[in-house]
Design a protein around this motif. Structure first.
Motif, mmCIF file in Angstrom:
data_model
loop_
_atom_site.group_PDB
_atom_site.id
_atom_site.type_symbol
_atom_site.label_atom_id
_atom_site.label_comp_id
_atom_site.label_asym_id
_atom_site.label_seq_id
_atom_site.Cartn_x
_atom_site.Cartn_y
_atom_site.Cartn_z
ATOM 1 N N ASN A 75 52.478 31.923 52.311
ATOM 2 C CA ASN A 75 52.414 32.874 51.882
ATOM 3 C C ASN A 75 51.547 32.848 50.791
ATOM 4 O O ASN A 75 50.470 33.749 50.722
ATOM 5 N N LYS A 105 48.753 35.566 50.906
ATOM 6 C CA LYS A 105 48.426 36.437 49.873
ATOM 7 C C LYS A 105 46.124 36.732 49.699
ATOM 8 O O LYS A 105 46.052 37.184 49.261
ATOM 9 N N LYS A 106 45.686 36.108 50.734
ATOM 10 C CA LYS A 106 44.749 36.060 50.619
ATOM 11 C C LYS A 106 44.074 37.030 51.657
ATOM 12 O O LYS A 106 43.358 37.567 51.422
ATOM 13 N N LEU A 127 45.613 40.084 51.828
ATOM 14 C CA LEU A 127 46.030 41.460 51.227
ATOM 15 C C LEU A 127 45.237 41.449 49.859
ATOM 16 O O LEU A 127 44.108 42.395 49.735
ATOM 17 N N ALA A 128 44.793 40.133 49.325
ATOM 18 C CA ALA A 128 42.986 39.642 48.499
ATOM 19 C C ALA A 128 41.885 40.144 49.287
ATOM 20 O O ALA A 128 41.364 41.245 48.477
ATOM 21 N N GLU A 150 37.251 37.913 49.319
ATOM 22 C CA GLU A 150 37.822 38.739 48.076
ATOM 23 C C GLU A 150 37.254 39.486 47.192
ATOM 24 O O GLU A 150 36.495 38.698 46.637
ATOM 25 N N ALA A 207 46.940 41.473 44.480
ATOM 26 C CA ALA A 207 47.699 40.232 45.663
ATOM 27 C C ALA A 207 48.857 39.651 45.288
ATOM 28 O O ALA A 207 49.484 39.944 45.555
ATOM 29 N N LYS A 208 48.320 38.829 43.858
ATOM 30 C CA LYS A 208 49.479 38.122 43.259
ATOM 31 C C LYS A 208 50.751 39.192 42.919
ATOM 32 O O LYS A 208 51.594 38.446 42.831
ATOM 33 N N LYS A 242 51.793 41.741 44.663
ATOM 34 C CA LYS A 242 52.260 42.506 45.420
ATOM 35 C C LYS A 242 53.481 41.589 45.967
ATOM 36 O O LYS A 242 53.865 40.058 46.385
ATOM 37 N N ILE A 256 56.142 40.042 48.693
ATOM 38 C CA ILE A 256 55.308 39.912 50.143
ATOM 39 C C ILE A 256 57.437 39.477 50.938
ATOM 40 O O ILE A 256 58.239 38.514 50.865
#
Ligand SMILES: Cc1cc2nc3c(=O)[nH]c(=O)nc-3n(C[C@H](O)[C@H](O)[C@H](O)COP(=O)(O)OP(=O)(O)OC[C@H]3O[C@@H](n4cnc5c(N)ncnc54)[C@H](O)[C@@H]3O)c2cc1C
Ligand SMILES: Nc1ncnc2c1ncn2[C@@H]1O[C@H](COP(=O)(O)O)[C@@H](O)[C@H]1O
Lengths: 260, 325
Positions: A68, A72-73, A75-76, A189, A197-198, A200, A202
């Motif tokens: 994850n 997240k990265k 997404l960021a 990012e 991202a935080k 969001k 997943i």
């Protein structure tokens, strides 16, 4: 354009790799894990294509919950969605197993894509297999080690690096591409991206939900031994005046090592 | 049977394929099995004799005008059909750009495992074992296969060539049944870099420079050395590449190329872990660095603590002398 990117979590390149000889495994404690560098080029390329052509970028990773962090990265960095294909099996070094999982997901659950982007190689396993195997399992064109990419409608042109030259390949979408260094410069990012991202969610797709048989998932490669490479034996170090050093060096190459 | 894929570039068999064929010969001998080679493309018959001289008893020439240019989807289809007919136990490819591109496609098609970029092969209890460097050469993994054919790609410049013999064999030519829509990713054009020397993965001597070279023009010092040394090429650290001093094609290391030349010469390269990852399987390493504590000097078979700008000119003269004799 609907773009899927496949990313892997790997030990960073500074990592001092230690081996558990009893279990024939890499010791994970103390390792720092990152998004595999080539996968980062793939994510960046997807974002640029979206900026140029519109569409959506979804990143996927096969692995346990800890992957994850790299999702997240992504997404960021700006990816729209991320999906965890949850598989708790430890590293098998078998590219086909991962490729089968990805192909199954794409056949059954996420059928709508124009491009599948990968890294040319995941560092650590150093395999460079998964993307090509996915291309085969889905009967798609493949272009590996891409340093330049152009897309027009449903046609693409990619330039791939080979020994001392590059190959130009034209293809129709959908296609599998794998990114090489030089394709682009990945962005950092942004703070806003990190905050988004935080928050969001997943979604998790467990392996069990894919309906794959034990046989399909059994690795076809087996690691029977892991070892550190034999240390190089200490060489000669010459400190002295340049002319003498050059002479000694040439002598070493010619008479001792006999490489010239 | 052991089957080896023979890569052809510009009408010539690649040396790395002959290395794979040589290793195939050794494993076929261990197994008491036949050694076959396969050529794919258009009008390649005349290359069969070279395969015989490296130990192949039979060469399959898969012919199609649609395969006159490389394409992974087309080539793998042709190969898959041959493999289903021959049922080889072992298939070797060179771990060249083409081999690395093609072998996974074949393995997936046949539903078998694949070992990438191996540096050692052997036979144990009638099965293939391979050693492959993982974690950028920090770990050597010995692997075995659960299914046949057992497919491996072999790192160039690692496996010695067998002595070519004057041998004859059977060339079996076959037209490949393939349609245009089955060739999805054919190469349209090959763009050779101007003045490009040998690729760093293929050079037997690699002369590399790093940030210590101070600027792009000083890579000419290395090119001059390369012009004296046969089958040599110029390599670089990532710092030199990222500074724009030399093309990325020349980068050695974890995010560059993995090389194993007979001789690796490092000038003004500190020896960072990511650089070493790409060159630690070189047979002989020498380094010139002005910092006595540079990690590369601990790795070198012969290290010089000194200023590369002072060492290279007399070194050039010494090398010239050696080649004049
Ligand atoms: C994810 C990641 C991937 C990476 N991948 C790679 C890779 O693939 N390849 C790679 O090379 N690096 C890679 N790196 C970078 C690596 O960490 C180092 O930064 C890089 O290798 C340093 O290059 P260098 O040795 O040329 O420069 P430096 O470390 O700056 O070393 C220059 C050396 O030159 C010496 N020197 C200076 N002047 C002279 C002189 N006049 N005469 C003699 N010696 C002199 C100095 O003493 C010094 O040792 C990667 C890094 C990361 C984070
Ligand atoms: N576990 C994984 N999850 C998602 N993508 C992966 C995974 N493993 C490999 N890949 C993708 O396949 C590429 C090649 O991986 P490999 O064959 O392991 O070298 C990587 O750069 C990723 O893009």
């Amino acid at each position: 354009m609907n773009i899927f990117v496949f990313v892997k979590r790997v030990p960073d390149t500074e990592s001092k790799i230690r081996i558990d000889h009893k279990a024939n495994k890499i010791i994970k404690d103390g390792l720092n894990f990152v998004l595999s560098p080539y996968d980062e080029y793939a994510v960046e390329e997807a974002l640029r294509l979206r900026e140029a052509h519109g569409g959506k970028v979804t990143v996927f990773s096969v692995g346990a919950d800890e992957v994850n962090i790299i999702l997240k990265k992504c997404l960021a960095m700006g990816a729209d969605e991320a999906v965890l294909l949850k598989d708790d099996t430890p590293e098998t070094y078998d590219g086909l197993r991962t490729a089968k999982i990805i192909a199954k997901v794409l056949k059954d659950k996420f059928m709508d894509y124009d491009l599948l982007l990968f890294g040319r190689l995941s560092i650590g396993a150093d395999n460079g297999q998964v993307q090509t195997m996915v291309a085969q399992l889905l009967d798609l064109p493949q272009i590996n080690v891409v340093t330049k990419l152009e897309i027009e409608g449903n046609q693409g042109t990619a330039y791939r690096e080979i020994e001392g030259a590059s190959e130009k390949v034209a293809f129709s979408l959908p296609a599998v591409l794998s990114a090489q260094k030089g394709l682009n410069e990945p962005r950092y990012e942004t703070l806003k991206g990190i905050m988004m991202a935080k928050r969001k969610e997943i979604p998790v797709l467990p392996l069990e939900d894919l309906g794959m048989s034990a046989e399909e998932l059994a690795p076809l490669m087996e690691v029977v031994n892991l070892e550190s490479p034999p240390p190089r034996k200490a060489g000669t170090v010459f400190e002295g005046e340049a002319e003498a050093a050059a002479k000694k060096l040439a002598q070493f190459l010619h008479e001792e090592a006999k490489v010239i | 049977m052991v089957l080896v894929f023979i890569e052809v570039r510009e009408g010539k068999v690649k040396k790395s394929s002959l290395e794979a064929l040589s290793e195939g010969k050794r494993r076929a001998d261990d197994l008491g099995a036949e050694l076959h080679a396969v050529l794919i493309g258009h009008e390649l018959d005349e290359l069969a004799p070279e395969c015989f001289s490296f130990g192949a008893t039979k060469v399959h020439v898969l012919e199609s005008t649609l395969l006159s240019q490389y394409s992974p989807s087309g080539f793998s289809r042709a190969l898959k059909e041959l493999v289903e007919e021959l049922k080889p136990m072992v298939i070797f490819f060179a771990a060249s750009s083409m081999g690395k591109d093609l072998a996974p496609r074949l393995a997936a098609w046949l539903n078998v495992g694949l070992a990438t970029d191996c540096t050692e092969t052997g036979i144990k209890d009638g099965r293939l074992t391979v050693v492959r460097p993982i974690f950028a050469g920090n770990v050597f993994a010995t692997m075995v296969f659960k299914a046949s054919p057992q497919i491996a790609t072999l790192r160039p410049n690692v496996f010695p060539l067998v002595d070519p013999v004057d041998a004859k064999g059977e060339a079996a030519k076959k037209n490949v049944e393939i349609t245009e829509d089955q060739v999805k990713d054919a190469v349209q054009e090959i763009m050779r870099e101007e003045g490009s020397e040998l690729d760093v993965t293929e050079a037997e001597i690699l002369i590399s420079g790093g940030r210590g070279l101070k600027g792009p023009e000083n890579f000419n010092l290395l090119r001059e050395l390369a012009s004296i040394l046969p089958r040599s090429a110029v390599g670089a650290s990532r710092s030199a590449v990222d500074s724009g001093w030399i093309d990325h094609q020349n980068q050695v290391g974890q995010t560059g190329k993995t090389v194993s030349p007979n001789l690796y010469m490092a000038f003004g390269i500190s020896g960072a872990i990511q650089h070493v990852a790409g060159m630690s399987s070189s047979k002989v390493i020498v380094a010139v660095n002005k910092d006595p504590d540079a990690p590369i000097l601990k790795l070198a078979d012969f290290g010089v603590v000194g200023d590369l700008f002072k060492v290279i000119p007399p070194l050039k003269e010494e090398l010239k002398k050696i080649f004049a004799d």
